[in-house]
Design a protein around this motif. Structure first.
Motif, PDB file in Angstrom:
ATOM      1  N   LEU A  28       0.824  -1.206   0.000  1.00  0.00           N
ATOM      2  CA  LEU A  28       0.000   0.000   0.000  1.00  0.00           C
ATOM      3  C   LEU A  28       0.862   1.260   0.000  1.00  0.00           C
ATOM      4  N   VAL A  29       1.885   1.286   0.816  1.00  0.00           N
ATOM      5  CA  VAL A  29       2.783   2.451   0.858  1.00  0.00           C
ATOM      6  C   VAL A  29       3.509   2.611  -0.475  1.00  0.00           C
ATOM      7  N   GLY A  30       3.969   1.509  -1.053  1.00  0.00           N
ATOM      8  CA  GLY A  30       4.634   1.582  -2.356  1.00  0.00           C
ATOM      9  C   GLY A  30       3.710   2.091  -3.438  1.00  0.00           C
ATOM     10  N   TRP A  31       2.472   1.632  -3.427  1.00  0.00           N
ATOM     11  CA  TRP A  31       1.488   2.091  -4.409  1.00  0.00           C
ATOM     12  C   TRP A  31       1.227   3.585  -4.247  1.00  0.00           C
ATOM     13  N   LEU A  32       1.130   4.064  -3.015  1.00  0.00           N
ATOM     14  CA  LEU A  32       0.908   5.495  -2.792  1.00  0.00           C
ATOM     15  C   LEU A  32       2.092   6.332  -3.266  1.00  0.00           C
ATOM     16  N   VAL A  33       3.302   5.841  -3.051  1.00  0.00           N
ATOM     17  CA  VAL A  33       4.493   6.572  -3.509  1.00  0.00           C
ATOM     18  C   VAL A  33       4.503   6.673  -5.025  1.00  0.00           C
ATOM     19  N   VAL A  34       4.209   5.580  -5.713  1.00  0.00           N
ATOM     20  CA  VAL A  34       4.177   5.599  -7.182  1.00  0.00           C
ATOM     21  C   VAL A  34       3.079   6.535  -7.672  1.00  0.00           C
ATOM     22  N   ALA A  35       1.916   6.503  -7.038  1.00  0.00           N
ATOM     23  CA  ALA A  35       0.812   7.370  -7.449  1.00  0.00           C
ATOM     24  C   ALA A  35       1.176   8.843  -7.264  1.00  0.00           C
ATOM     25  N   MET A  36       1.844   9.183  -6.190  1.00  0.00           N
ATOM     26  CA  MET A  36       2.240  10.577  -5.961  1.00  0.00           C
ATOM     27  C   MET A  36       3.301  11.019  -6.964  1.00  0.00           C
ATOM     28  N   MET A  37       4.206  10.118  -7.326  1.00  0.00           N
ATOM     29  CA  MET A  37       5.239  10.477  -8.303  1.00  0.00           C
ATOM     30  C   MET A  37       4.625  10.700  -9.679  1.00  0.00           C
ATOM     31  N   GLN A  38       3.652   9.894 -10.069  1.00  0.00           N
ATOM     32  CA  GLN A  38       3.031  10.049 -11.375  1.00  0.00           C
ATOM     33  C   GLN A  38       2.124  11.262 -11.423  1.00  0.00           C
ATOM     34  N   ARG A  39       1.658  11.708 -10.315  1.00  0.00           N
ATOM     35  CA  ARG A  39       0.722  12.825 -10.260  1.00  0.00           C
ATOM     36  C   ARG A  39       1.404  14.178 -10.467  1.00  0.00           C
ATOM     37  N   GLN A  40       2.709  14.230 -10.359  1.00  0.00           N
ATOM     38  CA  GLN A  40       3.418  15.501 -10.404  1.00  0.00           C
ATOM     39  C   GLN A  40       3.481  16.123 -11.786  1.00  0.00           C
ATOM     40  N   GLY A  41       3.143  15.415 -12.830  1.00  0.00           N
ATOM     41  CA  GLY A  41       3.110  16.003 -14.164  1.00  0.00           C
ATOM     42  C   GLY A  41       4.457  16.117 -14.849  1.00  0.00           C
ATOM     43  N   SER A  42       5.422  15.338 -14.428  1.00  0.00           N
ATOM     44  CA  SER A  42       6.701  15.338 -15.123  1.00  0.00           C
ATOM     45  C   SER A  42       7.158  13.901 -15.290  1.00  0.00           C
ATOM     46  N   ASP A  43       7.974  13.692 -16.298  1.00  0.00           N
ATOM     47  CA  ASP A  43       8.489  12.367 -16.599  1.00  0.00           C
ATOM     48  C   ASP A  43       9.980  12.339 -16.283  1.00  0.00           C
ATOM     49  N   ARG A  44      10.474  11.190 -15.852  1.00  0.00           N
ATOM     50  CA  ARG A  44      11.903  11.015 -15.591  1.00  0.00           C
ATOM     51  C   ARG A  44      12.610  10.602 -16.872  1.00  0.00           C
ATOM     52  N   THR A  45      13.742  11.226 -17.124  1.00  0.00           N
ATOM     53  CA  THR A  45      14.547  10.855 -18.284  1.00  0.00           C
ATOM     54  C   THR A  45      15.484   9.715 -17.891  1.00  0.00           C
ATOM     55  N   PRO A  46      16.045   8.984 -18.860  1.00  0.00           N
ATOM     56  CA  PRO A  46      16.987   7.903 -18.523  1.00  0.00           C
ATOM     57  C   PRO A  46      18.220   8.418 -17.772  1.00  0.00           C
ATOM     58  N   GLN A  47      18.570   9.680 -17.960  1.00  0.00           N
ATOM     59  CA  GLN A  47      19.735  10.242 -17.280  1.00  0.00           C
ATOM     60  C   GLN A  47      19.414  10.686 -15.853  1.00  0.00           C
ATOM     61  N   GLY A  48      18.137  10.613 -15.432  1.00  0.00           N
ATOM     62  CA  GLY A  48      17.767  10.981 -14.070  1.00  0.00           C
ATOM     63  C   GLY A  48      17.143  12.355 -13.956  1.00  0.00           C
ATOM     64  N   GLY A  49      17.095  13.125 -15.032  1.00  0.00           N
ATOM     65  CA  GLY A  49      16.477  14.447 -14.984  1.00  0.00           C
ATOM     66  C   GLY A  49      14.966  14.339 -15.104  1.00  0.00           C
ATOM     67  N   SER A  50      14.320  15.476 -15.155  1.00  0.00           N
ATOM     68  CA  SER A  50      12.869  15.453 -15.346  1.00  0.00           C
ATOM     69  C   SER A  50      12.498  16.362 -16.509  1.00  0.00           C
ATOM     70  N   THR A  51      11.426  16.045 -17.133  1.00  0.00           N
ATOM     71  CA  THR A  51      10.929  16.809 -18.268  1.00  0.00           C
ATOM     72  C   THR A  51       9.421  16.919 -18.126  1.00  0.00           C
ATOM     73  N   PRO A  52       8.798  17.982 -18.613  1.00  0.00           N
ATOM     74  CA  PRO A  52       7.342  18.078 -18.501  1.00  0.00           C
ATOM     75  C   PRO A  52       6.658  16.899 -19.185  1.00  0.00           C
TER      76      PRO A  52
END
Length: 87
Positions: A28-52
């Motif tokens: 449950l905690v893992g699912w909530l963490v993933v849901a919060m990360m996806q909700r932020q409106g940015s995607d992670r790049t393979p290099q570790g950065g973020s992009t809209p």
């Protein structure tokens, strides 16, 4: 010889939580963490950065012929939830 069992303090009853409860709680905690990360409106790049997050592309609905009591539907574009209204 002394008997230490009579001098020992009474053991406190401990409540044991079954392992399945801990597993479900961790999932449950893992699912909530993933849901919060996806909700932020940015995607992670393979290099570790973020992009809209990428905007949705337009979808084209094909025309459907009439079947039975259902009317025919014309072809056209369909808007997704993240798209502006059609002009």
């Amino acid at each position: 010889m002394t008997d230490h069992s009579s001098n020992a303090a009474p053991k406190k009853a401990s409540r044991r939580i079954p392992p399945l409860v801990w597993i479900v709680l961790a999932l449950l905690v893992g699912w909530l963490v993933v849901a919060m990360m996806q909700r932020q409106g940015s995607d992670r790049t393979p290099q570790g950065g973020s992009t809209p997050a990428a905007a949705e592309g337009t979808s084209v609905m094909p025309a459907a012929p009439a079947q039975g009591d259902a009317p025919a539907t014309p072809a056209g574009t369909a808007n997704g939830p993240q798209q502006p209204p059609a002009q």
